[in-house]
Design a protein around this motif. Structure first.
Motif, PDB file in Angstrom:
ATOM      1  N   ALA A 174      10.693  -0.885  28.903  1.00  0.00           N
ATOM      2  CA  ALA A 174      10.279  -0.834  27.739  1.00  0.00           C
ATOM      3  C   ALA A 174       8.883  -1.129  27.307  1.00  0.00           C
ATOM      4  O   ALA A 174       7.936  -0.485  26.881  1.00  0.00           O
ATOM      5  CB  ALA A 174      10.950  -2.444  26.336  1.00  0.00           C
ATOM      6  N   LEU A 175       8.220  -2.513  28.450  1.00  0.00           N
ATOM      7  CA  LEU A 175       6.740  -2.364  28.355  1.00  0.00           C
ATOM      8  C   LEU A 175       6.204  -1.312  28.701  1.00  0.00           C
ATOM      9  O   LEU A 175       4.878  -0.817  28.207  1.00  0.00           O
ATOM     10  CB  LEU A 175       6.636  -3.385  29.410  1.00  0.00           C
ATOM     11  CG  LEU A 175       7.360  -4.513  28.690  1.00  0.00           C
ATOM     12  CD1 LEU A 175       6.995  -5.740  29.964  1.00  0.00           C
ATOM     13  CD2 LEU A 175       6.195  -5.025  28.042  1.00  0.00           C
ATOM     14  N   SER A 176       6.452  -0.350  30.034  1.00  0.00           N
ATOM     15  CA  SER A 176       6.142   0.912  29.537  1.00  0.00           C
ATOM     16  C   SER A 176       5.867   2.064  28.509  1.00  0.00           C
ATOM     17  O   SER A 176       5.019   2.542  29.040  1.00  0.00           O
ATOM     18  CB  SER A 176       6.653   1.426  31.194  1.00  0.00           C
ATOM     19  OG  SER A 176       6.694   0.876  32.530  1.00  0.00           O
ATOM     20  N   PHE A 177       7.329   2.054  27.834  1.00  0.00           N
ATOM     21  CA  PHE A 177       7.001   2.777  26.573  1.00  0.00           C
ATOM     22  C   PHE A 177       5.893   2.354  25.947  1.00  0.00           C
ATOM     23  O   PHE A 177       4.862   2.708  25.117  1.00  0.00           O
ATOM     24  CB  PHE A 177       8.678   2.780  25.897  1.00  0.00           C
ATOM     25  CG  PHE A 177       8.911   3.974  26.814  1.00  0.00           C
ATOM     26  CD1 PHE A 177       9.031   4.997  26.729  1.00  0.00           C
ATOM     27  CD2 PHE A 177      10.306   3.313  27.288  1.00  0.00           C
ATOM     28  CE1 PHE A 177       9.350   6.084  27.139  1.00  0.00           C
ATOM     29  CE2 PHE A 177      11.267   4.846  28.003  1.00  0.00           C
ATOM     30  CZ  PHE A 177      10.598   5.762  27.980  1.00  0.00           C
ATOM     31  N   ILE A 178       5.357   0.793  25.607  1.00  0.00           N
ATOM     32  CA  ILE A 178       4.719   0.261  24.796  1.00  0.00           C
ATOM     33  C   ILE A 178       3.342   1.206  25.441  1.00  0.00           C
ATOM     34  O   ILE A 178       2.122   0.891  24.513  1.00  0.00           O
ATOM     35  CB  ILE A 178       4.996  -0.845  24.470  1.00  0.00           C
ATOM     36  CG1 ILE A 178       6.658  -0.956  23.854  1.00  0.00           C
ATOM     37  CG2 ILE A 178       3.934  -2.025  24.213  1.00  0.00           C
ATOM     38  CD1 ILE A 178       6.872  -2.666  23.678  1.00  0.00           C
ATOM     39  N   ALA A 179       3.458   0.725  26.187  1.00  0.00           N
ATOM     40  CA  ALA A 179       1.039   0.267  27.183  1.00  0.00           C
ATOM     41  C   ALA A 179       1.422   1.842  27.312  1.00  0.00           C
ATOM     42  O   ALA A 179       0.244   2.675  26.392  1.00  0.00           O
ATOM     43  CB  ALA A 179       1.993  -0.222  28.810  1.00  0.00           C
ATOM     44  N   LEU A 180       2.132   2.433  27.571  1.00  0.00           N
ATOM     45  CA  LEU A 180       2.024   4.338  27.013  1.00  0.00           C
ATOM     46  C   LEU A 180       1.573   5.059  25.254  1.00  0.00           C
ATOM     47  O   LEU A 180       0.207   5.846  25.369  1.00  0.00           O
ATOM     48  CB  LEU A 180       2.856   5.139  27.966  1.00  0.00           C
ATOM     49  CG  LEU A 180       2.767   5.124  29.353  1.00  0.00           C
ATOM     50  CD1 LEU A 180       3.983   5.363  30.464  1.00  0.00           C
ATOM     51  CD2 LEU A 180       1.747   6.598  29.552  1.00  0.00           C
ATOM     52  N   PHE A 181       2.897   4.363  24.925  1.00  0.00           N
ATOM     53  CA  PHE A 181       2.215   4.313  23.299  1.00  0.00           C
ATOM     54  C   PHE A 181       0.722   4.040  22.776  1.00  0.00           C
ATOM     55  O   PHE A 181       0.132   4.410  22.169  1.00  0.00           O
ATOM     56  CB  PHE A 181       3.410   3.839  22.202  1.00  0.00           C
ATOM     57  CG  PHE A 181       3.676   4.529  21.472  1.00  0.00           C
ATOM     58  CD1 PHE A 181       3.947   5.622  20.166  1.00  0.00           C
ATOM     59  CD2 PHE A 181       2.325   3.322  19.781  1.00  0.00           C
ATOM     60  CE1 PHE A 181       4.217   5.308  19.761  1.00  0.00           C
ATOM     61  CE2 PHE A 181       2.734   3.835  18.876  1.00  0.00           C
ATOM     62  CZ  PHE A 181       2.552   5.078  18.066  1.00  0.00           C
ATOM     63  N   GLY A 182       0.677   2.949  23.397  1.00  0.00           N
ATOM     64  CA  GLY A 182      -0.570   2.265  22.831  1.00  0.00           C
ATOM     65  C   GLY A 182      -1.843   3.051  23.509  1.00  0.00           C
ATOM     66  O   GLY A 182      -2.740   3.352  22.925  1.00  0.00           O
ATOM     67  N   GLY A 183      -1.276   2.929  24.986  1.00  0.00           N
ATOM     68  CA  GLY A 183      -2.884   4.257  25.874  1.00  0.00           C
ATOM     69  C   GLY A 183      -2.901   5.585  25.372  1.00  0.00           C
ATOM     70  O   GLY A 183      -4.039   6.171  24.796  1.00  0.00           O
ATOM     71  N   GLY A 184      -2.341   6.122  24.669  1.00  0.00           N
ATOM     72  CA  GLY A 184      -1.826   7.416  23.823  1.00  0.00           C
ATOM     73  C   GLY A 184      -2.941   7.063  22.088  1.00  0.00           C
ATOM     74  O   GLY A 184      -3.404   7.462  22.075  1.00  0.00           O
ATOM     75  N   PHE A 185      -2.273   6.360  22.001  1.00  0.00           N
ATOM     76  CA  PHE A 185      -2.591   6.278  20.620  1.00  0.00           C
ATOM     77  C   PHE A 185      -4.235   5.741  20.762  1.00  0.00           C
ATOM     78  O   PHE A 185      -5.012   5.905  20.122  1.00  0.00           O
ATOM     79  CB  PHE A 185      -2.295   4.430  19.898  1.00  0.00           C
ATOM     80  CG  PHE A 185      -2.484   4.070  18.884  1.00  0.00           C
ATOM     81  CD1 PHE A 185      -2.100   4.815  17.195  1.00  0.00           C
ATOM     82  CD2 PHE A 185      -3.292   3.050  18.236  1.00  0.00           C
ATOM     83  CE1 PHE A 185      -2.110   4.419  15.727  1.00  0.00           C
ATOM     84  CE2 PHE A 185      -3.327   2.852  17.321  1.00  0.00           C
ATOM     85  CZ  PHE A 185      -3.496   3.995  16.242  1.00  0.00           C
ATOM     86  N   LEU A 186      -4.599   5.145  21.604  1.00  0.00           N
ATOM     87  CA  LEU A 186      -5.773   4.560  21.560  1.00  0.00           C
ATOM     88  C   LEU A 186      -7.297   6.033  22.120  1.00  0.00           C
ATOM     89  O   LEU A 186      -8.012   5.728  21.635  1.00  0.00           O
ATOM     90  CB  LEU A 186      -6.796   3.221  22.695  1.00  0.00           C
ATOM     91  CG  LEU A 186      -6.009   1.840  22.744  1.00  0.00           C
ATOM     92  CD1 LEU A 186      -5.645   0.899  23.337  1.00  0.00           C
ATOM     93  CD2 LEU A 186      -6.619   1.644  20.816  1.00  0.00           C
ATOM     94  N   SER A 187      -6.470   6.289  23.146  1.00  0.00           N
ATOM     95  CA  SER A 187      -7.266   7.574  23.242  1.00  0.00           C
ATOM     96  C   SER A 187      -7.586   9.107  22.223  1.00  0.00           C
ATOM     97  O   SER A 187      -8.587   9.125  22.365  1.00  0.00           O
ATOM     98  CB  SER A 187      -6.532   8.354  24.654  1.00  0.00           C
ATOM     99  OG  SER A 187      -5.115   8.379  24.732  1.00  0.00           O
ATOM    100  N   GLY A 188      -5.971   9.017  21.687  1.00  0.00           N
ATOM    101  CA  GLY A 188      -6.127   9.554  20.774  1.00  0.00           C
ATOM    102  C   GLY A 188      -7.308   9.788  19.154  1.00  0.00           C
ATOM    103  O   GLY A 188      -7.412  10.151  18.493  1.00  0.00           O
ATOM    104  N   GLY A 189      -7.699   8.325  19.128  1.00  0.00           N
ATOM    105  CA  GLY A 189      -8.390   7.813  17.996  1.00  0.00           C
ATOM    106  C   GLY A 189      -9.541   8.000  18.581  1.00  0.00           C
ATOM    107  O   GLY A 189     -10.711   7.997  18.125  1.00  0.00           O
ATOM    108  N   LYS A 190      -9.880   7.527  19.398  1.00  0.00           N
ATOM    109  CA  LYS A 190     -11.121   7.465  19.875  1.00  0.00           C
ATOM    110  C   LYS A 190     -11.577   8.638  19.965  1.00  0.00           C
ATOM    111  O   LYS A 190     -12.505   9.179  19.638  1.00  0.00           O
ATOM    112  CB  LYS A 190     -11.518   6.818  21.292  1.00  0.00           C
ATOM    113  CG  LYS A 190     -11.379   5.562  21.647  1.00  0.00           C
ATOM    114  CD  LYS A 190     -11.649   5.204  22.976  1.00  0.00           C
ATOM    115  CE  LYS A 190     -11.895   3.394  22.643  1.00  0.00           C
ATOM    116  NZ  LYS A 190     -13.173   3.552  22.758  1.00  0.00           N
ATOM    117  N   ARG A 191     -10.588   9.910  20.162  1.00  0.00           N
ATOM    118  CA  ARG A 191     -11.007  11.984  20.468  1.00  0.00           C
ATOM    119  C   ARG A 191     -11.255  11.874  19.096  1.00  0.00           C
ATOM    120  O   ARG A 191     -11.670  12.857  19.182  1.00  0.00           O
ATOM    121  CB  ARG A 191      -9.842  11.749  21.209  1.00  0.00           C
ATOM    122  CG  ARG A 191     -10.338  13.625  21.743  1.00  0.00           C
ATOM    123  CD  ARG A 191     -11.186  13.830  22.613  1.00  0.00           C
ATOM    124  NE  ARG A 191     -11.831  15.367  22.229  1.00  0.00           N
ATOM    125  CZ  ARG A 191     -11.241  16.302  23.295  1.00  0.00           C
ATOM    126  NH1 ARG A 191     -10.362  15.898  24.829  1.00  0.00           N
ATOM    127  NH2 ARG A 191     -11.582  17.464  23.736  1.00  0.00           N
TER     128      ARG A 191
END
Length: 104
Positions: free
Chosen positions: A22-39
């Motif tokens: 569950a923590l891995s899913f949350i971390a990857l969702f957050g990483g994708g969210f941040l990278s998508g928001g920056k791009r």
């Protein structure tokens, strides 16, 4: 944090498997969210790259450190990790784009 729990308590790794997943899913969702928001464009692509880089790092650690390839279960997990990161990237782009259009 999880490694400290495993080290200093009698907790076994099997009992924390779902929490770590569950923590891995949350971390990857957050990483994708941040990278998508920056791009601010192509969130599915940048989120997918984020998930693939995570999977590549885990694969290299496992292959070079333990001389084991991914099992079928791990392939399914890492495919889902990549999809979750893609969804985070898409959402990050949409939220970043909506915030910019409101301020303009």
């Amino acid at each position: 944090m999880v490694s400290l729990i495993l080290k200093f308590t009698s907790t076994r790794e099997v009992s924390l498997q779902y929490i770590v997943t569950a923590l891995s899913f949350i971390a990857l969702f957050g990483g994708g969210f941040l990278s998508g928001g920056k791009r601010k464009e192509k969130g599915w692509l940048i989120g997918g790259v984020t998930g693939l880089i995570y999977s590549l790092v885990v694969f290299l650690f496992q292959y070079l450190g333990y001389d084991k390839l991914f099992s079928f279960d791990q392939i399914i997990y890492h495919s889902c990790y990549t999809l979750i990161a893609m969804m985070g990237g898409i959402l990050g782009v949409n939220i970043a784009t909506n915030n910019n259009s409101r301020t303009a």
